[in-house]
Write a protein that holds these residues in place. Structure first.
Motif, mmCIF file in Angstrom:
data_model
loop_
_atom_site.group_PDB
_atom_site.id
_atom_site.type_symbol
_atom_site.label_atom_id
_atom_site.label_comp_id
_atom_site.label_asym_id
_atom_site.label_seq_id
_atom_site.Cartn_x
_atom_site.Cartn_y
_atom_site.Cartn_z
ATOM 1 N N ALA A 1 0.817 -1.210 0.000
ATOM 2 C CA ALA A 1 0.000 0.000 0.000
ATOM 3 C C ALA A 1 0.852 1.263 0.000
ATOM 4 O O ALA A 1 0.425 2.309 -0.500
ATOM 5 C CB ALA A 1 -0.935 -0.009 1.215
ATOM 6 N N ALA A 2 2.069 1.162 0.522
ATOM 7 C CA ALA A 2 2.945 2.329 0.590
ATOM 8 C C ALA A 2 3.363 2.832 -0.786
ATOM 9 O O ALA A 2 3.810 3.982 -0.920
ATOM 10 C CB ALA A 2 4.190 1.991 1.421
ATOM 11 N N TYR A 3 3.203 2.005 -1.827
ATOM 12 C CA TYR A 3 3.646 2.389 -3.171
ATOM 13 C C TYR A 3 2.541 3.061 -3.991
ATOM 14 O O TYR A 3 2.761 3.403 -5.154
ATOM 15 C CB TYR A 3 4.168 1.162 -3.908
ATOM 16 C CG TYR A 3 5.392 0.554 -3.276
ATOM 17 C CD1 TYR A 3 6.578 1.277 -3.175
ATOM 18 C CD2 TYR A 3 5.374 -0.741 -2.768
ATOM 19 C CE1 TYR A 3 7.704 0.718 -2.595
ATOM 20 C CE2 TYR A 3 6.502 -1.300 -2.186
ATOM 21 C CZ TYR A 3 7.662 -0.568 -2.099
ATOM 22 O OH TYR A 3 8.783 -1.119 -1.524
ATOM 23 N N GLY A 4 1.372 3.236 -3.414
ATOM 24 C CA GLY A 4 0.324 3.986 -4.079
ATOM 25 C C GLY A 4 -0.188 3.325 -5.345
ATOM 26 O O GLY A 4 -0.316 2.098 -5.432
ATOM 27 N N ASP A 5 -0.459 4.170 -6.369
ATOM 28 C CA ASP A 5 -1.123 3.666 -7.571
ATOM 29 C C ASP A 5 -0.194 2.928 -8.524
ATOM 30 O O ASP A 5 -0.625 2.480 -9.587
ATOM 31 C CB ASP A 5 -1.846 4.789 -8.312
ATOM 32 C CG ASP A 5 -0.917 5.914 -8.756
ATOM 33 O OD1 ASP A 5 0.316 5.764 -8.610
ATOM 34 O OD2 ASP A 5 -1.430 6.937 -9.249
ATOM 35 N N ARG A 6 1.071 2.783 -8.151
ATOM 36 C CA ARG A 6 1.946 1.918 -8.966
ATOM 37 C C ARG A 6 1.580 0.453 -8.788
ATOM 38 O O ARG A 6 1.988 -0.398 -9.577
ATOM 39 C CB ARG A 6 3.415 2.151 -8.614
ATOM 40 C CG ARG A 6 3.964 3.473 -9.129
ATOM 41 C CD ARG A 6 5.407 3.644 -8.741
ATOM 42 N NE ARG A 6 5.568 3.860 -7.314
ATOM 43 C CZ ARG A 6 6.754 3.949 -6.692
ATOM 44 N NH1 ARG A 6 7.878 3.802 -7.380
ATOM 45 N NH2 ARG A 6 6.804 4.165 -5.393
#
Length: 325
Positions: free
Chosen positions: A165-170
């Motif tokens: 989740a820490a990497y966002g929309d990637r």
């Protein structure tokens, strides 16, 4: 495995003993293990895509991808999926293996290395996320753009969602019960030039992505299989000779007998693990002859080059092979 099991491991296994320092539920049917040296010392370094061979009761050896922090020199992390149709190894890990127990471990070794690229497209299915995690961390370290498409049966069965989740929309999380099968076509169509695709997961996913990437440049796609790929019949159904150059021995390999078994019977053992052509432990250099490659590891280019073979499953196309053994 009893606490003193490491003392019973024969040196010929190539295994050492590591202690279970932590055991953590990661998702439905998935548990994580943190392994450390009994004396707390430094462990061998590893690279993204590497796995450990783990010896379980009944002489069952399983390969688990390393998915922790490769810069931590004193511990390894693996994740184990409970295999309902398995031979009991994963059930032992989930139900019996406890903190403080010792397990036999070989490796690490890497048959799924991350090579330089201008962009990475990662695709994971289920427990196939495990080798992808350190690849993402490495891409982040290098500042290389990347995306991840991650599928599973249900959201609750998919491990490491909080970390991702820490990497966002990637990262695109696509549970099958919410989205259906992974949309590989749109993922590959939007892929920038110079990108490489890394995929790990169940056989149907790997078959689908191989078909989708069939028109891309050779070397664009790299996959890792946890179970062997379906193979057709061997090229030949008659015996063939294998000359073991360093040992000065020639063996005859009969139909139904593997090269590995013939070598061991002649007193030339080769370290092996899965015996299915998936782990890479028994890779042996080919000095002459044309192998009939029956593994699930080599790329098409590596098969065509014929410089090595996995003697647990691969055979000979001709009457004779010469191996560096």
């Amino acid at each position: 495995m009893p606490a003193a099991a490491h003392a019973l491991l024969p040196s010929s296994t190539g295994l050492s003993a590591l202690r279970v320092a932590a055991k953590t539920p990661l998702a439905d049917g998935v548990c994580g293990l943190t392994l450390v040296a009994p004396d707390g010392g430094r462990l061998p370094d590893w690279t993204p895509g590497a796995h450990l061979d783990v010896l379980l009761p009944g002489d069952v050896t399983r390969q688990y991808s390393l998915c922790g922090d490769r810069w931590n020199p004193t511990s390894y992390r693996v994740a184990v999926l409970r295999e309902l149709a398995g031979r009991g190894g994963s059930a032992y890990v989930h139900d019996t293996l406890s903190i403080g127990d010792l397990v036999g471990v070989g490796g690490p070794r890497n048959n799924f290395p991350l090579v330089p690229a201008a962009h990475y497209v990662f695709v994971a299915g289920g427990i196939g996320i495990t080798p992808i995690l350190p690849m993402i961390q490495h891409a982040e370290l290098l500042g290389t753009p990347w995306t991840l498409l991650y599928g599973g049966r249900t959201r609750s069965s998919m491990a490491f969602l909080p970390e991702l989740a820490a990497y966002g929309d990637r990262v695109r999380i696509r549970p099958q019960d919410e989205y259906g099968l992974l949309d590989l076509a749109s993922t590959l169509e939007s892929m920038p030039a110079g990108a490489k695709v890394y995929c790990c997961g169940p056989g149907p996913l790997l078959d689908a992505i191989e078909a989708s990437c069939s028109t891309l440049a050779p070397g664009t796609l790299r996959t890792e299989r946890f179970v062997p790929k379906e193979q057709g019949p061997p090229v030949r159904s008659t015996p063939f000779a294998v000359e073991l150059e360093r040992s000065g021995v020639t063996v005859t390999v009969a139909p139904g007998t593997s090269v590995l078994e013939a070598m061991a019977a002649a007193g030339v053992p080769v370290l092996s693990s899965c015996r299915q052509g998936t782990c890479g432990t028994c890779e042996t250099a080919v000095l002459d002859g044309v192998p009939d490659h029956r593994d699930s590891l080599l790329t098409d280019a590596e098969r065509a080059a014929g410089r090595s073979m996995f003697v647990c499953v691969s055979r000979s196309c001709g009457d004779r092979l010469v191996l560096d053994a």
